[in-house]
Design a protein around this motif. Sequence first.
Motif, PDB file in Angstrom:
ATOM      1  N   GLY A  81       1.057  -0.972   0.090  1.00 34.73           N
ATOM      2  CA  GLY A  81       0.004  -0.044  -0.461  1.00 34.73           C
ATOM      3  C   GLY A  81       0.608   0.535  -0.135  1.00 34.73           C
ATOM      4  O   GLY A  81       0.652   2.080  -0.737  1.00 34.73           O
ATOM      5  N   MET A  82       2.292   1.193   0.799  1.00 32.24           N
ATOM      6  CA  MET A  82       2.487   2.266   0.669  1.00 32.24           C
ATOM      7  C   MET A  82       3.403   2.470  -1.107  1.00 32.24           C
ATOM      8  O   MET A  82       3.502   3.604  -1.406  1.00 32.24           O
ATOM      9  CB  MET A  82       3.992   1.716   1.778  1.00 32.24           C
ATOM     10  N   VAL A  86       2.648   2.208  -2.886  1.00 35.79           N
ATOM     11  CA  VAL A  86       1.211   2.707  -4.210  1.00 35.79           C
ATOM     12  C   VAL A  86       1.946   4.422  -4.632  1.00 35.79           C
ATOM     13  O   VAL A  86       0.948   4.782  -5.895  1.00 35.79           O
ATOM     14  CB  VAL A  86      -0.313   2.404  -4.109  1.00 35.79           C
ATOM     15  N   VAL A  87       1.956   5.007  -3.112  1.00 37.75           N
ATOM     16  CA  VAL A  87       2.383   6.662  -3.218  1.00 37.75           C
ATOM     17  C   VAL A  87       3.081   6.768  -4.755  1.00 37.75           C
ATOM     18  O   VAL A  87       3.468   7.308  -5.456  1.00 37.75           O
ATOM     19  CB  VAL A  87       2.109   6.767  -2.112  1.00 37.75           C
ATOM     20  N   GLU A 136      -5.314   6.657  -7.506  1.00 36.67           N
ATOM     21  CA  GLU A 136      -5.362   6.593  -6.348  1.00 36.67           C
ATOM     22  C   GLU A 136      -6.005   5.102  -6.262  1.00 36.67           C
ATOM     23  O   GLU A 136      -5.434   4.068  -5.698  1.00 36.67           O
ATOM     24  CB  GLU A 136      -5.153   7.402  -5.538  1.00 36.67           C
ATOM     25  N   LYS A 184      -4.307   1.505  -5.503  1.00 33.11           N
ATOM     26  CA  LYS A 184      -4.756   0.103  -4.766  1.00 33.11           C
ATOM     27  C   LYS A 184      -5.383  -1.176  -5.105  1.00 33.11           C
ATOM     28  O   LYS A 184      -4.892  -1.822  -4.470  1.00 33.11           O
ATOM     29  CB  LYS A 184      -5.648   1.008  -4.019  1.00 33.11           C
ATOM     30  N   ALA A 219      -4.618   0.296   2.260  1.00 30.37           N
ATOM     31  CA  ALA A 219      -5.163   1.720   2.198  1.00 30.37           C
ATOM     32  C   ALA A 219      -4.379   2.759   3.617  1.00 30.37           C
ATOM     33  O   ALA A 219      -4.268   3.615   2.747  1.00 30.37           O
ATOM     34  CB  ALA A 219      -6.917   2.147   2.259  1.00 30.37           C
ATOM     35  N   PHE A 227      -1.313   2.975   2.232  1.00 31.19           N
ATOM     36  CA  PHE A 227      -0.658   4.612   1.445  1.00 31.19           C
ATOM     37  C   PHE A 227      -0.979   5.437   2.384  1.00 31.19           C
ATOM     38  O   PHE A 227      -0.377   6.642   1.976  1.00 31.19           O
ATOM     39  CB  PHE A 227      -2.093   4.037   0.248  1.00 31.19           C
ATOM     40  N   GLU A 251       1.294   8.725   2.941  1.00 30.44           N
ATOM     41  CA  GLU A 251       0.753  10.204   2.415  1.00 30.44           C
ATOM     42  C   GLU A 251       0.786  10.897   3.526  1.00 30.44           C
ATOM     43  O   GLU A 251       1.111  12.355   2.907  1.00 30.44           O
ATOM     44  CB  GLU A 251      -0.574  10.062   1.928  1.00 30.44           C
ATOM     45  N   HIS A 293      -9.771   7.005   3.344  1.00 30.07           N
ATOM     46  CA  HIS A 293      -9.114   5.945   2.656  1.00 30.07           C
ATOM     47  C   HIS A 293      -9.829   4.359   3.232  1.00 30.07           C
ATOM     48  O   HIS A 293      -9.595   3.705   1.901  1.00 30.07           O
ATOM     49  CB  HIS A 293      -7.652   5.516   2.812  1.00 30.07           C
ATOM     50  N   SER A 296     -11.688   1.740   0.497  1.00 27.59           N
ATOM     51  CA  SER A 296     -11.172   0.749   0.576  1.00 27.59           C
ATOM     52  C   SER A 296     -11.973  -0.662   0.626  1.00 27.59           C
ATOM     53  O   SER A 296     -12.042  -1.588   0.154  1.00 27.59           O
ATOM     54  CB  SER A 296      -9.855   0.427   0.895  1.00 27.59           C
TER      55      SER A 296
END
Length: 231
Positions: free
Chosen positions: A45-46, A48-49, A76, A80, A108, A111, A115, A147, A151
Motif C-alpha cells: 500500500g505504501m 502505491v504512493v 489512487e 490500490k 489503504a 497508502f 501520504e 482511505h 477501500s
Amino acid sequence: MESTVFAIAFVAGLIPAIFWVWFWLREDSLKPEPYFLIAITFIAGMAVVPLALPLQRWALELYPDSNVMFTWVVIEELLKYAVALAIVFWNREVDEPIDMVIYLIVIALGFAALENALFVFNPLMVGDYFNSALTGGFRFLGATLLHVLASGTIGMFLAFTYYKSRTVQMIAGTIGLFVAIVLHALFNFFIMGASGTTILGVFLFVWIGIIILFLLFERVKMLERNHKLHA
C-alpha cells in the motif's frame, strides 16, 4: 537534516496507520491473518504512493484544475485495487469473505501512512511544528479514515460475493471501485476550502461511513458462519 526530518515525518505517519491496522485486525480475531502477509500488504500500500505521484503530476499537465482532483482520486483508487488483485487475492490465506475487506483496508492504511508522512514533512521541514501536528491530527481523523472507507467499500462488495462465480466477483469489485471513487471524490470536493463547521460536517460524513462499514463486518461474519452451516 532533511533525512532526519523525513524520518520523523515518516514515524508520524506510520504510528497512526499502525493503530488503525491493529483496530481493524481485531475484527478478524477468530481466524487472524499471517502477520507476514499483513506486513507485505501494508508495504505494498505504501508503494502505491510513489507510483501514483508521477501519474498525478502527468494528470495535472493534461487536465484543467477543475478536473484534476477527480483524476487523482481515480488514479489512487485504481492503483490500490490493482495492488490488491496482484498481490493479495490469489493467496491461499484469503480463505473467507472477511479477508477481502481486511486486506483492502491494510493496503489503504499503508497508502495513508506514507501520504500522511509527506503532508507532515513540508511544514516540519520549515520548523512549523504546530501545523505539522495539526495536519497529522486532521489526517488521522479524516483522510486516513476516508482511505479506509473507500477501500473497505470495495472489500465489502467482494466479501458479499465471495461464494459467487469469478465473473460476479469481478463485476462486484468494479461496482465497489466506482462507489469508492465517488466517496473519495465527494470528500475531496467538500474538504477543499472548507473551514470550521464545514470540516466537521465532512468528517462526520466519513465517520458515519466507518460506522456503517463496522456494522457490515458483522454481516460478513454471519455470511461465513451460514456458509459453514450449509456446507
